[in-house]
Enzyme design. Structure first.
Site, PDB file in Angstrom:
ATOM      1  N   GLU A   1       0.836  -1.216   0.000  1.00  0.00           N
ATOM      2  CA  GLU A   1       0.000   0.000   0.000  1.00  0.00           C
ATOM      3  C   GLU A   1       0.862   1.254   0.000  1.00  0.00           C
ATOM      4  O   GLU A   1       0.692   2.152   0.833  1.00  0.00           O
ATOM      5  CB  GLU A   1      -1.006  -0.025   1.166  1.00  0.00           C
ATOM      6  CG  GLU A   1      -1.976  -1.192   1.039  1.00  0.00           C
ATOM      7  CD  GLU A   1      -3.208  -1.128   1.929  1.00  0.00           C
ATOM      8  OE1 GLU A   1      -3.252  -0.299   2.863  1.00  0.00           O
ATOM      9  OE2 GLU A   1      -4.129  -1.926   1.694  1.00  0.00           O
TER      10      GLU A   1
ATOM     11  N   GLU B   1      -5.044  -8.826  -0.538  1.00  0.00           N
ATOM     12  CA  GLU B   1      -5.860  -8.480   0.633  1.00  0.00           C
ATOM     13  C   GLU B   1      -7.287  -8.311   0.133  1.00  0.00           C
ATOM     14  O   GLU B   1      -7.559  -7.446  -0.702  1.00  0.00           O
ATOM     15  CB  GLU B   1      -5.380  -7.192   1.303  1.00  0.00           C
ATOM     16  CG  GLU B   1      -4.072  -7.356   2.045  1.00  0.00           C
ATOM     17  CD  GLU B   1      -3.670  -6.122   2.853  1.00  0.00           C
ATOM     18  OE1 GLU B   1      -4.558  -5.402   3.357  1.00  0.00           O
ATOM     19  OE2 GLU B   1      -2.453  -5.891   2.968  1.00  0.00           O
TER      20      GLU B   1
HETATM   21  O1  AHR Z   1      -5.616  -5.902   6.821  1.00  0.00           O
HETATM   22  C1  AHR Z   1      -5.444  -4.748   7.594  1.00  0.00           C
HETATM   23  C2  AHR Z   1      -4.734  -3.630   6.841  1.00  0.00           C
HETATM   24  O2  AHR Z   1      -5.512  -3.239   5.745  1.00  0.00           O
HETATM   25  C3  AHR Z   1      -3.420  -3.986   6.211  1.00  0.00           C
HETATM   26  O3  AHR Z   1      -2.350  -3.886   7.088  1.00  0.00           O
HETATM   27  C4  AHR Z   1      -3.277  -2.948   5.152  1.00  0.00           C
HETATM   28  O4  AHR Z   1      -2.453  -3.369   4.091  1.00  0.00           O
HETATM   29  C5  AHR Z   1      -4.696  -2.652   4.750  1.00  0.00           C
HETATM   30  O5  AHR Z   1      -4.951  -1.303   4.697  1.00  0.00           O
END
Ligand code: AHR
Length: 482
Positions: free
Chosen positions: A176, A295
């Protein structure tokens, strides 16, 4: 009556097993009291890791675990987590200001790789691009992968009890970076990426490198990244995309309207895949920037999990989360030609978790059961299915074994469904059904098996009719006869 058409051999591609990966970050209760309870714990453990989680991950054939973050990765110094535990420093982590917890570093690289080995999963390490140098990451790769007795780092690994190389193949380059990972522009990130990628490639030429892609529908990031990579290329094997859906009621207490709202948000995964991939295609990068949705999941308001909010982002998981797991995995199967890997966020005691645990308690969530029900898709050839809009479906075949997975997206309408197999016959069918009259149903420490799959026989001749209850998930397996 609704129909689902299975038309062979309209093959989409092979489903990479890594699409069924999970994400385990050092955050809240994921690592400590999640997967790790300690070697001296009364909880059954192997090398300090919960035996139950190891066994369940192996049973569901979870192929890949992404670690150590997430945001956590971007301030993580991997050297803090190696060597004798007593000497490891406790540090502020990326999350400390959110939950007041400090990182003990009791679990580091060697322990994580041991955990992967115990579960039969491959590691996917996310390297820090915000606060460590390319040469720090080169040394991490050196530590993990250099042959025994060759380098200072390989000797250090041996001193720490692991003479043999781990051969970690998949490396994420940043997390990110458009926000928590340095707040970069795509152009700046592309330049940074090249520096890290070059050194990782130089150290481990067969490593697969995953760049930081966009958040959800931020197509401008993908354009910028592809443009940057075209200006001056670097090794890239995949591009990460993150997509969470939330903002539709509480984890457990939601209305039918909120059910529908969240299903609609989850279904946007298809558009997100299509649009990012079309940009990748426009830049002629499909050979190097397959999508890695590393994710994904539902992000509900906090506090519904067993820790009552003590574990950051911990949430309960109901039949709604199960249906969203199923529809998302169906989308991944149906787009397997575009997707290199995926990882649900997160493994335990967090967002969209497979398990909830605390001390001696540990339960499987409905989401875990969906992963287990879908496992036969791994490594199979996906083919097209046609069905109506209230049904999510995908189908695949491996060695004449058919797997069809279905979800009824309606919160209140049972669906009678006729399976129409065109061009082949089915035999020896069986059904596994995850359903509950109450769409809010979930498992708790007190009632750990309220939601679990139930088996039934499916006769398999043409025109089979099955009942798909409201808000349910089903897997049908059968032999294919030509
Ligand atoms: O999954 C929680 C957080 O969400 C992670 O650390 C991040 O990459 C995302 O914003």
């Amino acid at each position: 009556m609704e129909k689902i058409y299975l038309i062979k051999p309209d093959c989409i591609g092979n489903i990479n097993p890594d699409i069924y990966g999970v994400f385990a970050e050092h955050i809240g209760g994921v690592i400590y009291d999640g997967i790790y309870v300690g070697e001296d714990s009364p909880v059954e453990n192997i090398h300090g890791f919960r035996k139950q989680i190891i066994e369940k991950l192996a049973e569901a054939k979870i192929p890949l675990i992404r670690w150590p973050g997430g945001c956590f990765a971007e301030t993580y110094n991997w050297r803090d987590g190696i060597g004798p535990r007593k000497k490891r420093p406790t540090r502020i982590s990326w999350w400390t200001q959110k939950d007041g917890k400090y990182e003990s570093n009791a679990i580091g690289t060697d322990e994580f790789l041991d955990f992967c080995n115990l579960c039969g999963a491959k590691p996917y390490i996310a390297a820090n691009l915000t606060s460590m140098t390319p040469s720090d990451i080169r040394e991490w790769v050196d530590y993990c992968n250099s042959p025994k007795n060759t380098t200072y780092m390989s000797n250090l690994r041996a001193d720490n009890g692991h003479p043999e190389p781990y051969n970690v193949k998949i490396w994420g380059v940043g997390n990110e970076n458009w926000s928590g990972g340095g707040n970069m522009t795509p152009a700046f990130y592309s330049n940074e990426y090249r520096r890290y990628a070059k050194l990782i490639e130089n150290t481990a030429p067969d490593a697969e490198l995953i760049s930081c892609g966009a958040n959800a529908d931020d197509y401008a990031w993908t354009h910028g990244l592809m443009k940057g990579m075209c200006e001056k290329s670097a090794k890239m094997d995949g591009m990460a995309v993150h997509y969470y859906c939330g903002g539709a009621g509480d984890a457990i207490d939601f209305s039918i309207c909120e059910w529908n709202e969240l299903i609609a948000k989850a279904l946007r995964m298809q558009e997100i895949i299509d649009r990012h991939y079309s940009i990748v295609k426009a830049y002629d990068m499909t050979g190097s920037a397959k999508l890695c949705i590393d994710e994904w999941g539902c992000w509900h308001p906090e506090g519904s999990g067993p820790s009552n909010g003590a574990n950051l982002f911990e949430q309960q998981s109901t039949m709604r989360d199960a249906v969203i797991s199923a529809l998302t995995l169906n989308i991944f199967n149906n787009n397997c030609d575009k997707i290199r890997l995926a990882a649900v966020a997160q493994l335990v005691n967090n967002l969209h978790a497979l398990f909830l645990s605390c001390g001696e308690n540990c339960i499987c969530t409905p989401t875990y059961h969906v992963f287990n029900m879908f496992k036969n898709h791994q490594g199979s050839a996906a083919f097209k299915v046609l069905t109506s809009k209230d049904i999510s479906a995908s189908a695949s075949v491996k060695e004449n074994k058919l797997t069809v997975t279905l979800a009824n997206l309606s919160a209140d309408k049972d669906i009678e469904l006729s399976i129409e197999n065109v061009g082949f016959k089915l035999d020896n069918g069986k059904i596994s059904l995850l359903a509950d009259d109450d769409i809010h149903a979930h498992n708790t420490f007190e009632d750990p098996e309220r939601v679990k799959p139930r088996e039934a026989v499916f006769s398999g001749s043409n025109g089979n009719i099955i009942l798909l209850p409201h808000g349910s998930v089903m897997a049908v397996e059968a032999d294919i006869l030509y």
